[in-house]
Write a protein that holds these residues in place. Structure first.
Motif, PDB file in Angstrom:
ATOM      1  N   GLU A 161       0.778  -1.278  -0.126  1.00  0.00           N
ATOM      2  CA  GLU A 161      -0.070   0.014   0.144  1.00  0.00           C
ATOM      3  C   GLU A 161       0.895   1.386   0.095  1.00  0.00           C
ATOM      4  N   VAL A 162       0.432   2.297  -0.378  1.00  0.00           N
ATOM      5  CA  VAL A 162       1.014   3.413  -0.617  1.00  0.00           C
ATOM      6  C   VAL A 162       0.215   4.912   0.199  1.00  0.00           C
TER       7      VAL A 162
ATOM      8  N   ARG B 210      -4.551   3.344   5.915  1.00  0.00           N
ATOM      9  CA  ARG B 210      -3.643   2.257   5.466  1.00  0.00           C
ATOM     10  C   ARG B 210      -2.403   1.995   6.412  1.00  0.00           C
ATOM     11  N   LEU B 211      -2.408   3.000   6.976  1.00  0.00           N
ATOM     12  CA  LEU B 211      -0.794   3.003   7.813  1.00  0.00           C
ATOM     13  C   LEU B 211      -1.174   1.903   8.839  1.00  0.00           C
TER      14      LEU B 211
ATOM     15  N   TRP C 120       3.927   1.847   2.122  1.00  0.00           N
ATOM     16  CA  TRP C 120       5.103   2.822   2.010  1.00  0.00           C
ATOM     17  C   TRP C 120       4.694   4.369   2.232  1.00  0.00           C
ATOM     18  N   LEU C 121       5.362   5.090   2.956  1.00  0.00           N
ATOM     19  CA  LEU C 121       4.949   6.577   3.247  1.00  0.00           C
ATOM     20  C   LEU C 121       5.829   7.332   2.225  1.00  0.00           C
ATOM     21  N   VAL C 122       5.255   8.208   1.584  1.00  0.00           N
ATOM     22  CA  VAL C 122       5.819   9.120   0.554  1.00  0.00           C
ATOM     23  C   VAL C 122       5.537  10.321   0.657  1.00  0.00           C
ATOM     24  N   ASP C 123       6.556  11.391   0.842  1.00  0.00           N
ATOM     25  CA  ASP C 123       6.481  12.648   0.650  1.00  0.00           C
ATOM     26  C   ASP C 123       7.008  13.284  -0.644  1.00  0.00           C
ATOM     27  N   PRO C 124       6.197  13.403  -1.677  1.00  0.00           N
ATOM     28  CA  PRO C 124       7.034  13.607  -2.932  1.00  0.00           C
ATOM     29  C   PRO C 124       7.813  14.774  -2.951  1.00  0.00           C
TER      30      PRO C 124
END
Length: 273
Positions: free
Chosen positions: A68-69, A84-85, A92-96
Motif C-alpha cells: 500500500e502507498v 492504510r498505515l 510505503w510512506l511518501v512525501d513527494p
C-alpha cells in the motif's frame, strides 16, 4: 546471489531520482501561477508534488504489487488513505516534495522522501536532495548511508553551549515556545529551521547540526528521517521521552545526534520548572 533487500533499496532510490528528474527539477523556478494552489490555509501544493507522487506510487506498485502507498497528496485528497498505515500490509510512506513552500518560492532546500513499514515498524528510509543529487538511505539494523558511504552521528557528549539545532516554532503551543525562548540563551545556536524536515534530518545525520524539535509530526515528514537518524546512531523520541511511532498522532518530537545530546536539549529547552 544478490541481496533482494539491497536491490530494493537501490530500486527505490532510482525511483525517487526519476520522480525528481521528470517531475520536480524541470518545474523549479518555472511554475506558472496556476501550477500552485492552496490545499489548506497557509499550505500550498504544486503540479510537481502531484506528478512526483504519481510517479513514485506507480513505481512502488510495480516493485511491490501487494503493498500500500500512503502519500501526502493522496491523504490530502482523501484522508481515509491514512488508515492504510495501520493495516497489516506492507506500507510505503511518501512525501513527494518536502519543502513545497520553498520550492514554490524558487528557494532551496526541498527533498523527496519515502519510508517502508512492515509488521508495525519502519525498516527502510530514503531522503533525496534533488538539487545535489545526494541520497541518504537506511535499512533497520544495517546502518545509514549517503550515496553508498556509511554515515554516523557524533557520539560526543557535548555541553549545551556547544550545541546547534533547529526549533520549528511556527506550530509550538505558546507555553512551550516560551520555555524554548527562555532556555535558548544556554544553547550555542537555536536556528529557525529551513521549512524542510528532510533537510533537518540530513543535517543531523551529516553532523551539520545536533538536534531538531518539531511540533507537527505528519508521518511522511518524519518516518524516513527518524529511521535514518536512528540507523546513524541518533535518538528520536516524543517530547515526553516515549518512543516515536508514525501511527501515533500525537504532536511533538525531539531528534538528537545521540542520547546525551537528547537529554541536554530536553533539560535546557523543554523541561518545565
Amino acid at each position: 546471489m544478490a541481496d533482494p533487500e539491497a536491490r530494493l533499496v537501490d530500486e527505490v532510490g532510482a525511483l525517487l531520482r526519476r520522480a525528481a528528474t521528470d517531475a520536480i527539477l524541470p518545474m523549479f523556478r518555472h511554475l506558472a501561477d496556476s501550477d500552485v494552489v492552496e490545499k489548506a490555509p497557509g499550505e500550498v501544493v504544486t503540479v510537481a508534488d502531484r506528478r512526483a507522487e504519481e510517479i513514485i506510487t506507480a513505481g512502488l506498485h510495480r516493485l511491490r504489487p501487494d503493498s500500500e502507498v500512503v502519500g501526502e497528496e493522496g491523504v490530502a485528497a482523501d484522508p481515509a488513505v491514512l488508515d492504510r498505515l495501520a493495516g497489516a500490509a506492507e506500507v510505503w510512506l511518501v512525501d513527494p516534495l518536502d519543502g513545497t513552500a520553498n520550492f514554490a518560492a524558487g528557494r532551496q532546500p526541498f527533498a523527496v522522501m519515502a519510508a517502508r513499514r512492515r509488521a508495525g515498524r519502519t525498516d527502510g528510509a530514503w531522503i533525496l536532495d534533488p538539487m545535489a543529487d545526494r541520497l541518504l538511505v537506511a535499512r533497520a539494523g544495517a546502518g545509514a548511508y549517503r550515496d553508498g558511504d556509511p554515515v554516523r552521528t557524533t557520539a560526543e557528549a557535548l555541553p549545551a553551549r556547544s550545541l546547534r539545532g533547529v526549533v520549528a516554532t511556527r506550530f509550538l503551543p505558546v507555553e512551550l515556545r516560551e520555555r524554548v525562548v527562555a532556555g535558548a540563551g544556554r544553547i550555542d545556536a537555536v536556528l529557525p529551521g529551513q521549512h524542510c524536515a528532510g533537510q533537518e534530518y540530513a543535517d543531523i545525520v551529516d553532523n551539520r547540526q545536533h538536534f531538531a524539535i518539531f511540533w507537527r509530526t505528519l508521518p511522511w515528514d518524519h518516518a524516513p528521517g527518524a529511521l535514518l537518524t536512528e540507523a546513524a546512531g541518533g535518538v528520536v523520541r516524543r517530547l515526553d521521552g516515549s518512543a516515536y511511532d508514525p501511527t501515533d498522532g500525537r504532536s511533538g518530537l525531539l531528534v538528537a545526534a545521540n542520547e546525551s545530546i537528547w537529554d541536554t536539549v530536553h533539560a535546557t529547552l523543554l523541561a518545565s520548572g
